[in-house]
Design a protein around this motif. Structure first.
Motif, PDB file in Angstrom:
ATOM      1  N   UNK A   1      -5.446   8.557  -6.251  1.00 53.53           N
ATOM      2  CA  UNK A   1      -6.405   8.161  -7.276  1.00 53.53           C
ATOM      3  C   UNK A   1      -6.040   6.819  -7.910  1.00 53.53           C
ATOM      4  N   UNK A   2      -4.765   6.541  -8.054  1.00 53.39           N
ATOM      5  CA  UNK A   2      -4.341   5.312  -8.703  1.00 53.39           C
ATOM      6  C   UNK A   2      -4.118   4.143  -7.777  1.00 53.39           C
ATOM      7  N   UNK A   3      -4.346   4.356  -6.495  1.00 53.79           N
ATOM      8  CA  UNK A   3      -4.112   3.297  -5.506  1.00 53.79           C
ATOM      9  C   UNK A   3      -5.443   2.776  -4.985  1.00 53.79           C
ATOM     10  N   UNK A   4      -5.844   1.650  -5.495  1.00 51.35           N
ATOM     11  CA  UNK A   4      -7.081   1.013  -5.040  1.00 51.35           C
ATOM     12  C   UNK A   4      -6.734  -0.250  -4.262  1.00 51.35           C
TER      13      UNK A   4
ATOM     14  N   UNK B   1      11.930  12.311   6.241  1.00 51.48           N
ATOM     15  CA  UNK B   1      11.047  13.074   5.357  1.00 51.48           C
ATOM     16  C   UNK B   1      11.436  12.962   3.890  1.00 51.48           C
ATOM     17  N   UNK B   2      12.184  11.963   3.548  1.00 50.20           N
ATOM     18  CA  UNK B   2      12.518  11.708   2.150  1.00 50.20           C
ATOM     19  C   UNK B   2      12.197  10.244   1.837  1.00 50.20           C
ATOM     20  N   UNK B   3      12.064   9.925   0.580  1.00 45.55           N
ATOM     21  CA  UNK B   3      11.823   8.547   0.188  1.00 45.55           C
ATOM     22  C   UNK B   3      10.350   8.197   0.089  1.00 45.55           C
ATOM     23  N   UNK B   4      10.054   6.921  -0.147  1.00 46.57           N
ATOM     24  CA  UNK B   4       8.684   6.452  -0.402  1.00 46.57           C
ATOM     25  C   UNK B   4       7.699   6.747   0.726  1.00 46.57           C
ATOM     26  N   UNK B   5       8.130   6.657   1.983  1.00 48.23           N
ATOM     27  CA  UNK B   5       7.207   6.899   3.079  1.00 48.23           C
ATOM     28  C   UNK B   5       6.678   8.324   3.042  1.00 48.23           C
ATOM     29  N   UNK B   6       7.575   9.287   2.842  1.00 42.88           N
ATOM     30  CA  UNK B   6       7.135  10.677   2.808  1.00 42.88           C
ATOM     31  C   UNK B   6       6.227  10.927   1.603  1.00 42.88           C
TER      32      UNK B   6
ATOM     33  N   UNK C   1       0.826  -1.204   0.000  1.00 46.86           N
ATOM     34  CA  UNK C   1       0.000   0.000   0.000  1.00 46.86           C
ATOM     35  C   UNK C   1       0.861   1.254   0.000  1.00 46.86           C
ATOM     36  N   UNK C   2       1.910   1.272   0.810  1.00 46.26           N
ATOM     37  CA  UNK C   2       2.803   2.431   0.836  1.00 46.26           C
ATOM     38  C   UNK C   2       3.495   2.609  -0.509  1.00 46.26           C
ATOM     39  N   UNK C   3       3.972   1.515  -1.090  1.00 43.85           N
ATOM     40  CA  UNK C   3       4.656   1.587  -2.384  1.00 43.85           C
ATOM     41  C   UNK C   3       3.704   2.097  -3.472  1.00 43.85           C
ATOM     42  N   UNK C   4       2.477   1.592  -3.492  1.00 47.59           N
ATOM     43  CA  UNK C   4       1.499   2.033  -4.496  1.00 47.59           C
ATOM     44  C   UNK C   4       1.147   3.505  -4.312  1.00 47.59           C
ATOM     45  N   UNK C   5       0.941   3.916  -3.073  1.00 47.60           N
ATOM     46  CA  UNK C   5       0.579   5.301  -2.805  1.00 47.60           C
ATOM     47  C   UNK C   5       1.696   6.247  -3.217  1.00 47.60           C
ATOM     48  N   UNK C   6       2.936   5.848  -2.952  1.00 49.53           N
ATOM     49  CA  UNK C   6       4.083   6.679  -3.310  1.00 49.53           C
ATOM     50  C   UNK C   6       4.244   6.782  -4.822  1.00 49.53           C
TER      51      UNK C   6
END
Length: 217
Positions: free
Chosen positions: A54-57, A120-125, A44-49
């Motif tokens: 809108x593209x993360x279902x 505050x950098x990378x996929x999580x942010x 989920x985190x990877x998709x959201x990043x």
């Protein structure tokens, strides 16, 4: 042959084993369930990043995690449940990892500042930022994201105080630490569109000098 007094039966649909005395025991099904949940959170985190809100279902996340949509909905009833849990999970993992970098507490301030900026950098942010933007339009998502961000902010502040050896009873120190985190968030935003590594390294070095002057060496 299994002794009658120790025979276990798996409760249907729960993955919980119970022995003859009614006591619960962890079993393989529980382990698989935890592993599935973890895969869903990380996906989920990877998709959201990568795709934004809108593209993360749920279907996209389930496919990436290698599980069925039904399995995903078994763990997370709604889309909002999935994504807020995902960002919270990874934020907690990052916070724990940050603490293990400096097990003895205060260390070289430049290293500490660089590590805090790394929150505050990378996929999580990126994932968190997409959640913030979505929350401006999604009424049911907004209070959850607001609380999540506030909780992460408090934890980041506590970590910063500990690692910097800051004494917040001294006037101005709390604001100095918070200013560092606000600066780190700004650097994270600057890094979203272009690789800002060079400028970020210089800013980190200067902030370490300012902290030494403000907090004492």
């Amino acid at each position: 042959m299994t002794d009658a007094g120790t025979k276990t039966d798996t409760d249907a649909g729960t993955g919980t084993n119970t022995d003859a005395g009614g006591r619960t025991a962890k079993g393989p099904k529980q382990d698989r369930s935890r592993a599935t949940r973890r895969r869903l959170l990380e996906a989920a985190v990877a998709c959201l990043a990568e795709r934004g809100w809108a593209g993360s279902t749920v279907s996209v996340v389930a496919e990436r995690a290698g599980v069925s949509r039904g399995a995903a909905q078994h763990h997370f009833r709604t889309r909002e449940d999935l994504f807020t849990a995902a960002v919270e999970y990874v934020a907690e993992e990052r916070s724990a990892a940050l603490r293990t970098l400096f097990p003895q507490g205060a260390a070289d301030r430049r290293d500490v500042v660089a590590a805090l900026v790394g929150l505050y950098t990378g996929p999580l942010f990126r994932a968190a930022l997409h959640l913030w933007v979505a929350a401006t339009d999604e009424e049911q998502l907004r209070p959850r994201v607001t609380e999540l961000e506030a909780r992460f902010g408090r934890e980041a502040h506590r970590i910063a105080v500990d690692l910097l050896g800051a004494d917040e009873s001294v006037p101005g120190v709390r604001e100095t630490v918070q200013g560092l985190l606000d600066m780190a968030r700004g650097l994270g935003l600057a890094n979203l569109l272009t690789d800002d590594t060079g400028r970020r390294d210089r800013v980190v070095a200067q902030w370490a000098v300012l902290l030494d002057e403000s907090l004492g060496r």
